[in-house]
Write an enzyme that holds these catalytic residues in place. Structure first.
Site, PDB file in Angstrom:
ATOM      1  N   GLU A 434      -7.636  13.756  13.300  1.00 40.40           N
ATOM      2  CA  GLU A 434      -7.746  13.940  14.579  1.00 40.40           C
ATOM      3  C   GLU A 434      -6.870  13.125  15.424  1.00 40.40           C
ATOM      4  O   GLU A 434      -6.928  11.834  15.067  1.00 40.40           O
ATOM      5  CB  GLU A 434      -9.443  13.558  14.991  1.00 40.40           C
ATOM      6  CG  GLU A 434      -9.934  13.106  15.961  1.00 40.40           C
ATOM      7  CD  GLU A 434     -11.067  12.339  16.173  1.00 40.40           C
ATOM      8  OE1 GLU A 434     -11.723  12.151  15.042  1.00 40.40           O
ATOM      9  OE2 GLU A 434     -11.772  11.811  17.252  1.00 40.40           O
ATOM     10  N   ASP A 507     -12.875  10.048  13.107  1.00 40.39           N
ATOM     11  CA  ASP A 507     -13.267   8.845  13.587  1.00 40.39           C
ATOM     12  C   ASP A 507     -14.805   8.750  12.774  1.00 40.39           C
ATOM     13  O   ASP A 507     -15.428   9.684  12.798  1.00 40.39           O
ATOM     14  CB  ASP A 507     -13.482   8.430  14.872  1.00 40.39           C
ATOM     15  CG  ASP A 507     -11.902   8.304  15.368  1.00 40.39           C
ATOM     16  OD1 ASP A 507     -11.182   8.009  14.779  1.00 40.39           O
ATOM     17  OD2 ASP A 507     -11.917   8.250  16.647  1.00 40.39           O
ATOM     18  N   ASP A 509     -17.353   8.050  14.065  1.00 39.74           N
ATOM     19  CA  ASP A 509     -18.511   8.154  15.135  1.00 39.74           C
ATOM     20  C   ASP A 509     -19.008   9.540  15.368  1.00 39.74           C
ATOM     21  O   ASP A 509     -18.755  10.444  14.763  1.00 39.74           O
ATOM     22  CB  ASP A 509     -18.102   7.475  16.374  1.00 39.74           C
ATOM     23  CG  ASP A 509     -16.729   8.342  16.726  1.00 39.74           C
ATOM     24  OD1 ASP A 509     -16.387   9.500  16.575  1.00 39.74           O
ATOM     25  OD2 ASP A 509     -16.072   7.680  17.760  1.00 39.74           O
ATOM     26  N   ASP A 511     -18.563  11.751  17.987  1.00 38.54           N
ATOM     27  CA  ASP A 511     -17.360  12.630  18.232  1.00 38.54           C
ATOM     28  C   ASP A 511     -16.719  12.954  16.846  1.00 38.54           C
ATOM     29  O   ASP A 511     -16.519  14.083  16.652  1.00 38.54           O
ATOM     30  CB  ASP A 511     -16.457  11.811  19.158  1.00 38.54           C
ATOM     31  CG  ASP A 511     -17.019  11.868  20.553  1.00 38.54           C
ATOM     32  OD1 ASP A 511     -17.858  12.981  20.727  1.00 38.54           O
ATOM     33  OD2 ASP A 511     -16.362  11.297  21.534  1.00 38.54           O
TER      34      ASP A 511
END
Ligand code: TSJ
Length: 646
Positions: A434, A507, A509, A511
């Site tokens: 990403e 990541d 998290d 998102d």
């Protein structure tokens, strides 16, 4: 126990001994799956009683010792002597292999049963099994251990003559189920809910008695009730719950033809994918078969006739294809048939030819009538199909263009791809990363021989919400397709896969989780064999870095952080860094924690084929329009993924 063995008795023992010797032959496997099948095998008998019209409630309890109790309010298994076997009918059911429901007259078996072998197999594979029957004011009981009766069927008391039914309790034999004898609530819930959808008006209650309130130490049973008056109509509503329906009606067709009972429910939503599920005698047929073929034929023919007769389709225009009509359609096709023949490698495809004609004729007749009665629904579906037809045309042109390009110019790999030098796919991995900055670190960190990096910009296209023509035009998607090398859909060829590990690195998290899921959705819809083949992984970047006296620890979860802190002590010499994203790590850290094959943790993405309809629901829950279900999903996203240490 009686010590006088007649010929019958010896035959019984030989039969059950065969089951104990080769359990896999009778229940598929002795893994967790086989264990749970024992429950379905018993419950199926109660469902048969419900289908015969004599039972409307089944309760399944997972008891504290991981034994199971199944209770129904049917007529109770007959207790009279079966003349052929010379023992009570109920004892025949539990001790003679292949004894079906065809005793005492009347009853006929239609519902599931993995291999139609029934209760005697469950008995043979249980440490103990107890059956209690309530009939004509009397209560009867018999107990078996490892398949053998402990005493002849006995009357143990009286009851209200209004009360009738059967209760069976059993505890699977841990010497047979060596992997596990622990039942999973979620697994049973899934199948029992499906059974309830498929048998309208049947109430199925699942109760988990193992749950303990942590504070008080008291029992806190978990109870779920499944009861659908609308049957498969409600199944369709449930599957479409997180999508936007194109019209309010659930189309429903029902009828019997050539001894085949046919039930169909369907509704379109505004997505571009079809979700059809077919069942035979309440068993899922993931590979379809004659019943599904009959259904597809009927809707293609009927919608084309309607569209032409009503000038929605001009004489000069080609017919709508089945695929066009099924775009965004959710459907359940359920047939009940006396002697189902299963075909194909996995025996999951219905072969009976009479099912094709029966479904075709019931659906054609009733759908024609429905369309005439509901012109606005008819028009909505036809218009959507015509749009699908045009998009399909445009997509085909775009695809032909890329195909021609590939043939002429060779496969031009995407510019952003940093490829690896090793050309043997078995050794090669591709990291889908990403963002450009993390992609940069990954390119520096990687082992060039075997690790390729493909950075993607931001969120990738949600393929649940776009038509094919737009999907093929998307740069990130094109880059993945060319990098993988397999092609998609009918062009898909796993032998051309350029990397045997496709690793999604985002990541740690919410998102990042969303981006992973968008990626998985794309792979699931366009290259499902990559997931089924176990080629897809999720990288696990650490959440924390801890430094003390020049030593470094990484923690991949809060629990792990706590464990480390307990070991090294909590004091001022610590430095507790929380990583917010991959971009915060330098190349060396990224290599040490996430990419080094010696030290990293990868999660392999798997798909339980049995739960395919649930996977489907989960994807659309996340990707669909409605915001609420999406939040719930992200929180329990881990469900898809099985832990695998590499
Ligand atoms: F098979 C089993 F033993 F595992 C089992 C059977 C387990 C459980 C929980 C329930 C049952 C069961 C069987 N529930 N209801 C029945 N019904 C009959 O066996 C039955 C009753 C009456 C007649 C009849 O013709 O009068 C026929 C049948 C098949």
């Amino acid at each position: 126990m009686s010590t006088e063995y007649g010929a019958d008795q010896i035959q019984i023992l030989e039969g059950l001994e065969a089951v104990r010797k080769r359990p896999g032959m009778y229940i598929g496997s002795t893994s967790a799956r086989g264990l749970h099948h024992l429950v379905y095998e018993i419950v199926d008998n109660s469902v048969d009683e419900a289908l015969a019209g004599y039972c409307d409630e089944i309760r399944v309890t997972i008891c504290q010792d991981n034994s199971i109790t199944v209770e129904d309010n049917g007529r109770g298994i007959p207790v009279g002597i079966n003349h052929k076997a010379g023992i009570p009918a109920v004892e025949v059911v539990f001790t003679i292999l292949h004894a079906g429901g065809k005793f005492g007259g009347g009853g006929y078996k239609v519902s599931g049963g993995l291999h139609g072998v029934g209760a005697s197999v469950v008995n043979a594979l249980s440490n103990w099994l107890e059956v209690t029957i309530y009939q004509e004011g009397k209560v009867y009981r018999q107990r078996y251990e490892k398949g053998q009766a402990c005493f002849p069927l006995k009357e143990i008391g009286t009851c209200d003559p209004q009360k009738t039914g059967t209760t069976v309790s059993f505890k699977p034999d841990e010497t047979i189920f060596q992997e596990t004898t622990v039942f999973e609530f979620e697994v049973l819930k899934q199948r029992l809910r499906e059974m309830a959808f498929l048998t309208k008006d049947l109430k199925i209650i699942l109760c988990d008695d193992r749950v303990i309130n942590e504070e008080t130490g008291e029992k806190k049973p978990l109870v779920r009730t499944f009861h659908y008056e609308g049957g498969i109509r409600e199944f369709v509503t449930y599957l479409n719950k997180s999508k936007t329906a194109l019209y309010d009606a659930i189309l429903y067709f029902e009828g019997t033809k050539d001894n085949v009972y046919v039930e169909v429910a369907m509704q379109h939503n505004d997505s571009y994918t079809e979700s059809s599920y077919s069942f035979v005698n309440n068993i899922n047929t993931p590979e379809g078969g004659t019943h599904l073929a009959g259904f597809r034929n009927a809707i293609t023919k009927t919608f084309n006739d309607y569209a032409r007769n009503n000038k929605l389709l001009k004489d000069s225009e080609p017919n709508l294809s089945g695929e066009d009509i099924r775009e965004g359609m959710t459907a359940i096709v359920s047939v009940k048939i006396e002697d189902p023949q299963f075909e194909g490698q996995t025996k999951q495809k219905l072969g009976n030819s009479e099912a094709r004609g029966a479904v075709d004729s019931v659906v054609s007749e009733q759908l024609t009538y429905f369309l005439e009665q509901n012109p606005s629904v008819a028009k909505t579906i036809c218009e959507k199909s015509i749009l699908a037809q045009r998009a399909r045309d445009a997509a085909r042109k775009a695809r032909d263009l890329t195909r021609r390009k590939t043939a002429l110019e060779g496969m031009a790999l995407p510019g952003k791809l940093a490829d690896c030098s090793d050309k043997d796919p078995k050794n090669c991995e591709i990291y889908i990363v990403e963002g450009d900055s993390a992609g940069g670190s990954a390119k520096t960190a990687r082992s060039r021989a075997t690790q390729a990096i493909l950075p993607l910009r931001g969120k990738i296209l949600n393929v649940e919400k776009a038509r094919l023509d737009k999907i093929y035009a998307n740069a990130e998607i094109k880059a993945m397709i060319t990098a993988f090398g397999t092609g998609i859909h009918e062009d898909f060829d796993i032998a051309k896969l350029r990397y045997h590990k496709i690793i999604i690195m985002t990541d740690a998290d919410v998102d990042g989780a969303h981006i992973s899921t968008l990626m998985l959705t794309f792979l699931y819809r366009f290259m499902p064999d990559l997931i089924k083949g176990g080629f897809v992984y999720l990288a696990q970047p650490p959440l924390y870095k801890l430094e003390k006296n020049k030593k470094v620890w990484y923690a991949y979860s809060d629990e792990e952080l706590n464990t480390i802190l307990n070991e090294v002590g909590r004091d001022q010499n610590n430095r507790i860094q929380r990583y917010k994203g991959l971009g915060e790590m330098d190349a060396e850290q990224l290599w040490e924690t996430t990419m080094d094959p010696e030290r990293r943790i990868l999660l392999r993405v798997t798909m339980d084929e049995e739960a395919e309809s649930e996977v489907d629901l989960t994807f659309t829950t996340l990707m669909g329009d409605k915001v609420e279900p999406r939040r719930e999903f992200i929180e329990e996203n881990a469900r898809f993924v099985k832990n695998l240490d590499i």
